[in-house]
Design a protein around this motif. Structure first.
Motif, mmCIF file in Angstrom:
data_model
loop_
_atom_site.group_PDB
_atom_site.id
_atom_site.type_symbol
_atom_site.label_atom_id
_atom_site.label_comp_id
_atom_site.label_asym_id
_atom_site.label_seq_id
_atom_site.Cartn_x
_atom_site.Cartn_y
_atom_site.Cartn_z
ATOM 1 N N LEU B 14 0.922 -1.040 -0.104
ATOM 2 C CA LEU B 14 -0.105 0.136 0.033
ATOM 3 C C LEU B 14 0.952 1.145 -0.118
ATOM 4 C CD1 LEU B 14 -2.782 -0.229 2.657
ATOM 5 C CD2 LEU B 14 -3.021 0.366 0.289
ATOM 6 N N ALA B 32 -4.112 5.139 5.831
ATOM 7 C CA ALA B 32 -5.581 5.162 6.249
ATOM 8 C C ALA B 32 -5.734 6.163 7.410
ATOM 9 C CB ALA B 32 -6.094 3.952 6.483
ATOM 10 N N GLY B 33 -4.640 6.705 8.001
ATOM 11 C CA GLY B 33 -4.755 7.557 9.013
ATOM 12 C C GLY B 33 -3.541 7.549 9.943
ATOM 13 N N PRO B 34 -3.563 8.450 10.870
ATOM 14 C CA PRO B 34 -2.345 8.429 11.961
ATOM 15 C C PRO B 34 -1.887 7.313 12.458
ATOM 16 C CG PRO B 34 -4.184 9.426 12.766
ATOM 17 C CD PRO B 34 -4.646 9.090 11.642
ATOM 18 N N LEU B 35 -2.719 6.337 12.871
ATOM 19 C CA LEU B 35 -2.545 5.072 13.367
ATOM 20 C C LEU B 35 -1.726 4.153 12.465
ATOM 21 C CD1 LEU B 35 -5.549 4.645 15.679
ATOM 22 C CD2 LEU B 35 -3.264 4.929 16.366
ATOM 23 N N ASP B 36 -2.159 4.226 11.247
ATOM 24 C CA ASP B 36 -1.511 3.362 10.018
ATOM 25 C C ASP B 36 0.087 3.897 10.014
ATOM 26 O OD1 ASP B 36 -1.353 1.886 8.089
ATOM 27 O OD2 ASP B 36 -2.582 3.072 6.296
ATOM 28 N N ASP B 75 -6.644 15.110 11.863
ATOM 29 C CA ASP B 75 -6.174 13.788 12.427
ATOM 30 C C ASP B 75 -4.852 13.440 12.757
ATOM 31 O OD1 ASP B 75 -9.001 13.434 12.165
ATOM 32 O OD2 ASP B 75 -8.747 12.720 10.110
ATOM 33 N N TYR B 115 -5.859 -1.222 16.640
ATOM 34 C CA TYR B 115 -5.806 -0.801 15.143
ATOM 35 C C TYR B 115 -5.244 -1.919 14.233
ATOM 36 C CZ TYR B 115 -5.353 1.684 11.153
ATOM 37 O OH TYR B 115 -5.285 2.233 9.560
ATOM 38 N N GLN B 116 -4.027 -2.521 14.801
ATOM 39 C CA GLN B 116 -3.328 -3.618 14.111
ATOM 40 C C GLN B 116 -4.188 -4.514 13.852
ATOM 41 O OE1 GLN B 116 0.294 -4.789 15.560
ATOM 42 N NE2 GLN B 116 1.103 -5.352 13.636
ATOM 43 N N ARG B 119 -6.886 -3.876 11.336
ATOM 44 C CA ARG B 119 -6.062 -3.827 10.008
ATOM 45 C C ARG B 119 -5.937 -5.142 9.477
ATOM 46 N NH1 ARG B 119 -2.450 -0.349 8.011
ATOM 47 N NH2 ARG B 119 -1.692 -1.800 6.724
ATOM 48 N N ALA B 122 -9.399 -6.212 8.098
ATOM 49 C CA ALA B 122 -9.758 -5.487 7.066
ATOM 50 C C ALA B 122 -8.998 -6.240 5.729
ATOM 51 C CB ALA B 122 -9.332 -4.042 7.060
#
Lengths: 194, 255, 194
Positions: B14, B32-36, B75, B115-116, B119, B122
């Protein structure tokens, strides 16, 4: 093929979505659910034994006739049909949260992903993948989301229990924190506990 | 699930090589965001999530969002400020035998792990959708039957229940006392014009009239501004915080 | 069935229109038109010989797989194309707001429910429950919605005044934040001096 299998085949060909055994049973007043299941099996076996280009697939709680994966590339090249557009990473992550934590509110989704979720939720709702299933008891009574019928269809799953279970993930599911959810029954939706 | 490395490989597909060289070539929506982004940085450095060297990671995060042009996105800025705060907390001295010490990173670690995991699911969902899309459904669908559709089920009770839900869902039902009392700019204009006919110069309080309400005050202000715009009067303030002085503007000289 | 017949079956199944022999030939670079015709014949004979519920039909200069007419009546009776005759929670809530607040614009509905209303409004319009009854005088002249005739029919009401608790609920459904009203009549909402 038996007359019932013929009728079921015609019905499955004319439907845009999977049909449940109960729905198929309404086709023939004299047919029991067992008759329907037997006819479905006969149809599936016929497709497999005679190496048809289509097969009978069980998904989203029902049955659907779909082309076999091996033909997808040739059909796409010839542009007779197009695949459904891919979901973005943001959409997939949001779906993942909703699938495992439903019913779940926007705030919790945003907390987990660290980004705002409004646009993605709207898009998923428009594609019929999620739906509003209620309202939270929390302040402001936010909407709660759950997966909709098309979710299973899009992923080719029989039901929600086809999703990977917690012990199959490399990272164990985190226990729910009560202050995030607000309601006790939310814990019942953690697949890990089932 | 397939092998545990697979999600990581897919995630790396990605993104592009971040931090590998001096120049970043990254698509804006690669993360996909700050955590990503944070997870990506940790993977690059092969850092255990459970033991994050906050100071270094915070610096890298700030560096990365600047290079990615993400330092405008709320974010990402939110995460940046959290990291900076954590960095400061980690610098606070603590006794080695302090058993009550709570690792300030605990919340971040929990969020990253959570979050992981999302992911990972997902990516699994993405593969399932990909696999399903290899199978095509019937393209031609016969037109819907000419019969009327089955009757829609709807009853009054359901409708009333929906009303109750809507009402219950309206945030903070504060009832405003609505007074149909629009601004009266015309009267204020007339009053000011009359005063200026009599005198060359009037004060702000005189223009307001006795016991002004908030509506009078707003009406007078709008009237003054309108008259000043039309060049009929001049509004000035002799000193900071001094009362406004309203003076007649001679129209005849201008004309 | 031959591999080519399998591929043709998958293509004919997934295409939304009849495909000509020339088009079908593009599926397989090595296949001649004669090969395609032979495979089409094989497929047709297979459907007929095994008494499938579908048949291969030649029409509009091309080929298409269609359900046999003998099954049409049973499928129509079962009506699989209509998914559910019940309204969703979101649709019901939107309908309730329109019923009690009509004529009402989309912005006001969205303000009351706190979520976007586009999809739901379209669905309610398609079901004939609501209709556009005019345009607002506000900026952009947005469409105003009201309930349609079939709404009253479904509920068995003579007219809108038969709706229960009309006075009470119409007032309760006012958006509560005057500053978000249309700017034109904002002057009417100057708060009372206290």
């Amino acid at each position: 093929m038996s007359p019932l299998a013929q009728l079921l085949e015609a019905a499955l060909f004319s439907a845009a979505r999977p049909l449940t055994a109960e729905e198929l049973a309404t086709l023939e007043p004299d047919a029991t659910l067992a008759d329907v299941r037997a006819a479905v099996d006969q149809l599936r076996e016929h497709y497999d034994f005679n190496q048809h280009g289509v097969e009978l697939v069980e998904l989203a709680g029902g049955f659907q006739v779909l082309t076999r994966p091996v033909h997808a590339a040739a059909i796409e090249r010839a542009q007779f049909s197009v695949r459904t557009p891919k979901l973005t990473a943001a959409a997939l992550e949001t779906l993942a949260i909703i699938a495992y934590r439903q019913p779940v509110g926007r705030a919790e989704i945003e907390e987990i992903r660290g980004v705002s979720a409004g646009g993605v939720l709207r898009a998923l709702q428009e594609r019929g993948l999620i739906e509003v299933v209620g309202r939270s008891e929390l302040l402001g009574r936010p909407l709660l989301y759950g997966t909709a019928a098309s979710f299973l269809e899009l992923l080719g799953l029989k039901d929600l229990s086809d999703l990977p279970r917690a012990d199959e993930l490399t990272i164990a599911l985190q226990p729910h924190r009560p202050e995030q959810q607000g309601t006790d029954d939310a814990a019942a939706y953690v697949p890990a506990e089932s | 699930m397939s092998s545990p490395d697979a999600p990581i490989a897919a995630a790396e597909a990605l993104t592009t090589a971040l931090g590998a060289g001096a120049a970043f070539v990254v698509e804006l929506d690669a993360f996909a965001g700050p955590l990503d982004l944070l997870l990506h940085l940790l993977r690059e450095e092969q850092i255990e999530i459970a033991d994050i060297p906050i100071a270094r990671v915070a610096d890298q995060f700030l560096h990365a969002i600047q290079h990615l042009g993400l330092n405008q996105a709320a974010d990402y800025l939110d995460m940046a400020s959290r990291l900076v705060r954590l960095k400061a907390q980690m610098l606070l001295p603590r006794r080695t035998d302090d058993e009550g010490w709570e690792d300030p990173r605990a919340e971040l670690v929990r969020r990253l792990l959570e979050y992981q995991q999302i992911r990972e699911v997902a990516i699994w969902l993405g593969r399932a959708a990909e696999k399903r899309s290899e199978q095509l459904a019937r393209g031609y669908l016969p037109p819907p039957p000419a019969l009327p559709p089955p009757p829609l089920v709807l009853d009054l009770l359901e409708l009333l229940q929906a009303v109750e839900r809507v009402i219950a869902g309206i945030p903070s039902p504060v009832l405003h006392r609505v007074v149909a009392r629009p601004l009266d700019v015309e009267s204020a204009t007339a009053r000011i014009e009359l005063l200026l006919l009599e005198r060359e110069e009037i004060g702000w309080l005189e223009a307001l009239g006795p016991r002004p309400s908030i509506v009078d005050l707003l009406s007078t202000l709008l009237a003054l501004l309108e008259l000043a715009k039309r060049g009929l009067l001049r509004v000035s303030q002799p000193a900071p915080f001094a009362p406004m002085v309203i003076a007649r503007e001679s129209v005849s000289t201008a004309a």
